[in-house]
Design a protein around this motif. Structure first.
Motif, PDB file in Angstrom:
ATOM      1  N   TYR A   1       6.759   1.045 -12.869  1.00 48.09           N
ATOM      2  CA  TYR A   1       5.696   0.565 -12.719  1.00 48.09           C
ATOM      3  C   TYR A   1       4.495   1.719 -12.998  1.00 48.09           C
ATOM      4  O   TYR A   1       5.030   3.418 -12.990  1.00 48.09           O
ATOM      5  CB  TYR A   1       5.491  -0.163 -12.325  1.00 48.09           C
ATOM      6  CG  TYR A   1       5.973  -1.054 -11.280  1.00 48.09           C
ATOM      7  CD1 TYR A   1       6.234  -2.115 -11.818  1.00 48.09           C
ATOM      8  CD2 TYR A   1       7.049  -1.115 -10.837  1.00 48.09           C
ATOM      9  CE1 TYR A   1       7.150  -3.304 -11.734  1.00 48.09           C
ATOM     10  CE2 TYR A   1       8.437  -1.715 -10.274  1.00 48.09           C
ATOM     11  CZ  TYR A   1       7.738  -3.262 -10.972  1.00 48.09           C
ATOM     12  OH  TYR A   1       8.822  -3.854 -10.257  1.00 48.09           O
ATOM     13  N   ARG A   2       3.692   1.349 -14.233  1.00 52.58           N
ATOM     14  CA  ARG A   2       2.552   2.229 -14.687  1.00 52.58           C
ATOM     15  C   ARG A   2       1.660   1.304 -13.519  1.00 52.58           C
ATOM     16  O   ARG A   2       1.222   0.680 -13.930  1.00 52.58           O
ATOM     17  CB  ARG A   2       2.202   1.629 -15.874  1.00 52.58           C
ATOM     18  CG  ARG A   2       1.535   3.168 -16.412  1.00 52.58           C
ATOM     19  CD  ARG A   2       1.035   3.462 -17.743  1.00 52.58           C
ATOM     20  NE  ARG A   2       0.994   2.375 -18.573  1.00 52.58           N
ATOM     21  CZ  ARG A   2      -0.398   2.160 -18.731  1.00 52.58           C
ATOM     22  NH1 ARG A   2      -1.251   3.123 -18.216  1.00 52.58           N
ATOM     23  NH2 ARG A   2      -1.166   1.065 -19.531  1.00 52.58           N
TER      24      ARG A   2
ATOM     25  N   GLY B   1      -0.458   5.194   0.494  1.00 47.91           N
ATOM     26  CA  GLY B   1       0.250   5.420  -0.503  1.00 47.91           C
ATOM     27  C   GLY B   1       0.087   6.645  -1.644  1.00 47.91           C
ATOM     28  O   GLY B   1       0.188   7.308  -1.917  1.00 47.91           O
ATOM     29  N   PRO B   2       0.499   7.863  -0.474  1.00 49.47           N
ATOM     30  CA  PRO B   2       0.592   9.810  -0.942  1.00 49.47           C
ATOM     31  C   PRO B   2       1.428  10.025  -1.738  1.00 49.47           C
ATOM     32  O   PRO B   2       1.429  10.776  -2.501  1.00 49.47           O
ATOM     33  CB  PRO B   2      -0.034  10.371   0.433  1.00 49.47           C
ATOM     34  CG  PRO B   2       1.085   9.219   1.234  1.00 49.47           C
ATOM     35  CD  PRO B   2       0.683   7.691   0.709  1.00 49.47           C
ATOM     36  N   LYS B   3       2.352   8.990  -2.057  1.00 50.80           N
ATOM     37  CA  LYS B   3       3.072   9.068  -2.839  1.00 50.80           C
ATOM     38  C   LYS B   3       2.335   8.660  -4.677  1.00 50.80           C
ATOM     39  O   LYS B   3       3.325   8.721  -5.399  1.00 50.80           O
ATOM     40  CB  LYS B   3       4.297   8.262  -2.633  1.00 50.80           C
ATOM     41  CG  LYS B   3       4.967   8.924  -1.104  1.00 50.80           C
ATOM     42  CD  LYS B   3       6.639   8.721  -0.923  1.00 50.80           C
ATOM     43  CE  LYS B   3       7.350   9.152   0.256  1.00 50.80           C
ATOM     44  NZ  LYS B   3       8.979   8.785   0.550  1.00 50.80           N
ATOM     45  N   VAL B   4       2.298   8.029  -4.721  1.00 46.48           N
ATOM     46  CA  VAL B   4       1.322   7.676  -5.728  1.00 46.48           C
ATOM     47  C   VAL B   4      -0.232   7.833  -6.310  1.00 46.48           C
ATOM     48  O   VAL B   4      -0.065   7.768  -7.780  1.00 46.48           O
ATOM     49  CB  VAL B   4       1.297   5.963  -5.830  1.00 46.48           C
ATOM     50  CG1 VAL B   4       1.251   5.015  -6.795  1.00 46.48           C
ATOM     51  CG2 VAL B   4       2.445   4.953  -5.039  1.00 46.48           C
ATOM     52  N   PHE B   5      -0.503   7.935  -5.132  1.00 39.35           N
ATOM     53  CA  PHE B   5      -1.884   8.275  -5.488  1.00 39.35           C
ATOM     54  C   PHE B   5      -2.368   9.844  -5.015  1.00 39.35           C
ATOM     55  O   PHE B   5      -2.382  10.238  -3.930  1.00 39.35           O
ATOM     56  CB  PHE B   5      -2.993   7.475  -5.106  1.00 39.35           C
ATOM     57  CG  PHE B   5      -3.288   5.661  -5.964  1.00 39.35           C
ATOM     58  CD1 PHE B   5      -3.002   5.712  -7.548  1.00 39.35           C
ATOM     59  CD2 PHE B   5      -2.560   4.882  -5.278  1.00 39.35           C
ATOM     60  CE1 PHE B   5      -3.940   4.402  -7.632  1.00 39.35           C
ATOM     61  CE2 PHE B   5      -1.631   3.721  -5.547  1.00 39.35           C
ATOM     62  CZ  PHE B   5      -2.618   3.383  -7.350  1.00 39.35           C
ATOM     63  N   ARG B   6      -3.467  10.526  -5.498  1.00 41.51           N
ATOM     64  CA  ARG B   6      -4.012  11.926  -4.774  1.00 41.51           C
ATOM     65  C   ARG B   6      -5.714  11.368  -5.149  1.00 41.51           C
ATOM     66  O   ARG B   6      -6.134  10.933  -6.216  1.00 41.51           O
ATOM     67  CB  ARG B   6      -3.486  12.802  -5.436  1.00 41.51           C
ATOM     68  CG  ARG B   6      -3.590  12.540  -7.007  1.00 41.51           C
ATOM     69  CD  ARG B   6      -2.817  13.895  -7.936  1.00 41.51           C
ATOM     70  NE  ARG B   6      -2.415  13.961  -8.933  1.00 41.51           N
ATOM     71  CZ  ARG B   6      -2.166  14.994  -9.898  1.00 41.51           C
ATOM     72  NH1 ARG B   6      -1.087  15.553  -9.571  1.00 41.51           N
ATOM     73  NH2 ARG B   6      -1.974  14.607 -11.060  1.00 41.51           N
TER      74      ARG B   6
ATOM     75  N   SER C   1       1.403  10.481 -11.065  1.00 40.64           N
ATOM     76  CA  SER C   1       2.654  10.626 -12.320  1.00 40.64           C
ATOM     77  C   SER C   1       1.864   8.860 -13.079  1.00 40.64           C
ATOM     78  O   SER C   1       1.764   8.259 -12.302  1.00 40.64           O
ATOM     79  CB  SER C   1       4.057  10.601 -11.936  1.00 40.64           C
ATOM     80  OG  SER C   1       4.626   9.394 -10.858  1.00 40.64           O
ATOM     81  N   GLU C   2       2.977   8.963 -14.167  1.00 46.39           N
ATOM     82  CA  GLU C   2       2.615   8.554 -15.544  1.00 46.39           C
ATOM     83  C   GLU C   2       3.364   6.921 -14.827  1.00 46.39           C
ATOM     84  O   GLU C   2       2.587   6.120 -14.784  1.00 46.39           O
ATOM     85  CB  GLU C   2       2.732   8.465 -16.738  1.00 46.39           C
ATOM     86  CG  GLU C   2       2.193   9.376 -17.437  1.00 46.39           C
ATOM     87  CD  GLU C   2       2.621   9.248 -18.585  1.00 46.39           C
ATOM     88  OE1 GLU C   2       3.093   9.094 -19.524  1.00 46.39           O
ATOM     89  OE2 GLU C   2       1.697  10.628 -19.759  1.00 46.39           O
TER      90      GLU C   2
ATOM     91  N   ILE D   1      -1.816  -2.280 -11.830  1.00 44.40           N
ATOM     92  CA  ILE D   1      -0.235  -2.428 -12.182  1.00 44.40           C
ATOM     93  C   ILE D   1      -0.122  -2.894 -12.881  1.00 44.40           C
ATOM     94  O   ILE D   1       0.023  -4.028 -13.627  1.00 44.40           O
ATOM     95  CB  ILE D   1      -0.066  -3.001 -10.378  1.00 44.40           C
ATOM     96  CG1 ILE D   1      -0.373  -2.900  -9.355  1.00 44.40           C
ATOM     97  CG2 ILE D   1       1.799  -2.501 -11.198  1.00 44.40           C
ATOM     98  CD1 ILE D   1      -0.162  -1.177  -9.048  1.00 44.40           C
ATOM     99  N   PHE D   2       0.753  -2.314 -14.006  1.00 39.55           N
ATOM    100  CA  PHE D   2       1.202  -2.554 -15.605  1.00 39.55           C
ATOM    101  C   PHE D   2       2.753  -2.499 -15.565  1.00 39.55           C
ATOM    102  O   PHE D   2       4.091  -1.127 -14.788  1.00 39.55           O
ATOM    103  CB  PHE D   2       0.932  -2.036 -16.399  1.00 39.55           C
ATOM    104  CG  PHE D   2      -0.313  -1.877 -16.776  1.00 39.55           C
ATOM    105  CD1 PHE D   2      -1.030  -2.739 -17.407  1.00 39.55           C
ATOM    106  CD2 PHE D   2      -1.420  -1.088 -16.277  1.00 39.55           C
ATOM    107  CE1 PHE D   2      -2.190  -2.895 -17.803  1.00 39.55           C
ATOM    108  CE2 PHE D   2      -2.643  -1.594 -16.333  1.00 39.55           C
ATOM    109  CZ  PHE D   2      -2.919  -1.523 -16.912  1.00 39.55           C
ATOM    110  N   ALA D   3       3.974  -3.023 -15.657  1.00 41.72           N
ATOM    111  CA  ALA D   3       5.382  -3.310 -16.263  1.00 41.72           C
ATOM    112  C   ALA D   3       5.296  -2.288 -16.861  1.00 41.72           C
ATOM    113  O   ALA D   3       4.904  -2.233 -18.090  1.00 41.72           O
ATOM    114  CB  ALA D   3       5.930  -5.259 -16.540  1.00 41.72           C
ATOM    115  N   GLU D   4       6.622  -1.854 -17.140  1.00 38.06           N
ATOM    116  CA  GLU D   4       6.593  -1.288 -18.455  1.00 38.06           C
ATOM    117  C   GLU D   4       6.470  -1.300 -19.786  1.00 38.06           C
ATOM    118  O   GLU D   4       6.639  -0.896 -20.158  1.00 38.06           O
ATOM    119  CB  GLU D   4       8.643  -0.463 -17.937  1.00 38.06           C
ATOM    120  CG  GLU D   4       8.182   0.937 -17.131  1.00 38.06           C
ATOM    121  CD  GLU D   4      10.142   1.654 -17.783  1.00 38.06           C
ATOM    122  OE1 GLU D   4       9.873   2.794 -17.317  1.00 38.06           O
ATOM    123  OE2 GLU D   4      10.270   0.622 -17.443  1.00 38.06           O
ATOM    124  N   SER D   5       6.451  -2.359 -19.469  1.00 34.45           N
ATOM    125  CA  SER D   5       6.527  -3.002 -21.377  1.00 34.45           C
ATOM    126  C   SER D   5       4.811  -3.516 -21.150  1.00 34.45           C
ATOM    127  O   SER D   5       4.763  -3.507 -22.244  1.00 34.45           O
ATOM    128  CB  SER D   5       6.552  -4.622 -21.072  1.00 34.45           C
ATOM    129  OG  SER D   5       6.207  -5.674 -19.956  1.00 34.45           O
ATOM    130  N   GLY D   6       4.225  -2.807 -21.170  1.00 33.66           N
ATOM    131  CA  GLY D   6       2.715  -2.984 -20.408  1.00 33.66           C
ATOM    132  C   GLY D   6       2.251  -4.157 -20.296  1.00 33.66           C
ATOM    133  O   GLY D   6       0.377  -3.929 -20.300  1.00 33.66           O
TER     134      GLY D   6
END
Ligand code: SF4
Length: 73
Positions: free
Chosen positions: A3-4, A22-27, A38-39, A62-67
């Protein structure tokens, strides 16, 4: 599945909620505004949705990979 995650920094009020939950997702960037680490992330979708919905600034999308938008806080 990947996901993006996007943070609208003009809406971020630097609460730190997403960074602590969510320390693995945001900083924080150097202005104490949240940003994705990360992207794309393979973090579990339900957890991503919870992070977005708990954002007091309604700044996280939150986006799916499709956008396609899956959720906007
Ligand atoms: S939860 Fe929302 S307002 Fe708080 S730091 Fe994260 S993006 Fe900013």
């Amino acid at each position: 599945m990947a996901y993006r995650v996007e943070v609208q920094k003009d809406l971020c009020i630097s609460s730190g909620k997403c960074v602590s939950d969510g320390p693995k997702v945001f900083r924080f960037d150097d202005q104490e505004l949240a940003e994705p680490i990360s992207e794309t992330t393979e973090y579990e979708l339900q957890s991503l949705l919870k992070l977005a919905r708990n954002c007091p600034g309604e700044a996280i999308t939150i986006f799916a990979e499709s956008g396609e938008i899956i959720d906007h806080s």
